[in-house]
Design a protein around this motif. Sequence first.
Motif, PDB file in Angstrom:
ATOM      1  N   ASP A  26       0.862  -1.186   0.000  1.00  0.00           N
ATOM      2  CA  ASP A  26       0.000   0.000   0.000  1.00  0.00           C
ATOM      3  C   ASP A  26       0.902   1.241   0.000  1.00  0.00           C
ATOM      4  OD1 ASP A  26      -1.425   2.285   1.057  1.00  0.00           O
ATOM      5  OD2 ASP A  26      -3.014   0.918   1.655  1.00  0.00           O
ATOM      6  N   GLU A  28       0.575   4.509   0.222  1.00  0.00           N
ATOM      7  CA  GLU A  28       0.429   5.551   1.247  1.00  0.00           C
ATOM      8  C   GLU A  28       0.899   5.053   2.623  1.00  0.00           C
ATOM      9  OE1 GLU A  28      -3.494   6.646   2.319  1.00  0.00           O
ATOM     10  OE2 GLU A  28      -2.939   8.707   2.766  1.00  0.00           O
ATOM     11  N   TYR A  32       4.169   6.538   4.775  1.00  0.00           N
ATOM     12  CA  TYR A  32       4.174   7.072   6.138  1.00  0.00           C
ATOM     13  C   TYR A  32       4.988   6.212   7.089  1.00  0.00           C
ATOM     14  CZ  TYR A  32       0.991  10.848   5.136  1.00  0.00           C
ATOM     15  OH  TYR A  32       0.461  12.013   4.645  1.00  0.00           O
ATOM     16  N   PRO A  37       7.921   4.015  -0.347  1.00  0.00           N
ATOM     17  CA  PRO A  37       6.657   3.473  -0.869  1.00  0.00           C
ATOM     18  C   PRO A  37       6.793   2.654  -2.142  1.00  0.00           C
ATOM     19  CG  PRO A  37       6.786   5.840  -1.242  1.00  0.00           C
ATOM     20  CD  PRO A  37       7.934   5.499  -0.360  1.00  0.00           C
ATOM     21  N   LYS A  98      -7.228   0.953   7.100  1.00  0.00           N
ATOM     22  CA  LYS A  98      -7.264   2.415   7.299  1.00  0.00           C
ATOM     23  C   LYS A  98      -8.498   2.925   8.037  1.00  0.00           C
ATOM     24  CE  LYS A  98      -4.150   3.243   3.568  1.00  0.00           C
ATOM     25  NZ  LYS A  98      -4.051   3.470   2.143  1.00  0.00           N
ATOM     26  N   ASN A 134       5.299  12.949   8.888  1.00  0.00           N
ATOM     27  CA  ASN A 134       4.305  12.087   9.551  1.00  0.00           C
ATOM     28  C   ASN A 134       3.831  12.692  10.884  1.00  0.00           C
ATOM     29  OD1 ASN A 134       2.659  10.033  10.316  1.00  0.00           O
ATOM     30  ND2 ASN A 134       4.178   8.403  10.044  1.00  0.00           N
ATOM     31  N   ASN A 159       8.247  11.614  -3.036  1.00  0.00           N
ATOM     32  CA  ASN A 159       7.452  12.608  -3.765  1.00  0.00           C
ATOM     33  C   ASN A 159       8.273  13.832  -4.177  1.00  0.00           C
ATOM     34  OD1 ASN A 159       5.253  10.996  -3.609  1.00  0.00           O
ATOM     35  ND2 ASN A 159       4.026  12.316  -2.291  1.00  0.00           N
TER      36      ASN A 159
END
Length: 204
Positions: A26, A28, A32, A37, A98, A134, A159
């Motif tokens: 996952d 995301e 975090y 990622p 989530k 975070n 990112n």
Amino acid sequence: MFEFGDLLFRPVEKEDLKILHKWENDFELIMYSRSNPMNFVNMAQLEKQYEEWVKDEKQLHFIVELVDSKVAIGIALIRRGEWGNVKSADIGTYIGEKKYQGKGLGRQITVALLEMSFNQLNAERCEAWSVEYNHRAHKALETCGFRKAGVVRQAAFVNGRKWDGFHFDILRDEYFSVRMKLLKQTLGKRMNKYIEKHCTIESN
Ligand SMILES: CC(C)(COP(=O)(O)OP(=O)(O)OC[C@H]1O[C@@H](n2cnc3c(N)ncnc32)[C@H](O)[C@@H]1OP(=O)(O)O)[C@@H](O)C(=O)NCCC(=O)NCCS
């Protein structure tokens, strides 16, 4: 198995690799929790990693389950270490399902990991790492008594830019000075039962 409030911490079984496959891929969640990622893992890689966990007694990996429904919501980890003759515990967690994030369970997990580290594993200090962006994790750690102890500059690239890594820690004495308050906040009425079962402690 370690029960704490709404949560049960149980060992990771081979059958859990299926749900770990979902969580570990996952974007995301891993952005975090580990700031890498793009590190997708297939089942064969997870099986290999699992075999390593089984062999390494210094690392305690748990599936975090809800006591009532037995739903697995995430993972938690304690890495036991010793440096300069001081025992330490490096903790980590994520809530992979989530819909269970943002409901106070992260805080419960953190206090449970502190209880295991200080009250069962006899650690002198507990540590946690988190990436600069975070904020929720920082808050969860700070409300459990952790302090930001240091910054590793530009430790992650995510990112399109670099981010610092934050190091948090809490010493044994510091934890015990806020322990009753944290147990009350996280366990409420279940605190006395927990204390009866797990503690020989001075009253507060
Ligand atoms: C980080 C994580 C474990 C926290 O658990 P959670 O159940 O979602 O968080 P909680 O509901 O316990 O809230 C923790 C604190 O953060 C606060 N918080 C929530 N969202 C926030 C945000 N966006 N910014 C700052 N603080 C925030 C809450 O108000 C709470 O503080 P309080 O106890 O003073 O009210 C969980 O969100 C998660 O798994 N995130 C993805 C992976 C991850 O980040 N893992 C941790 C790596 S270090």
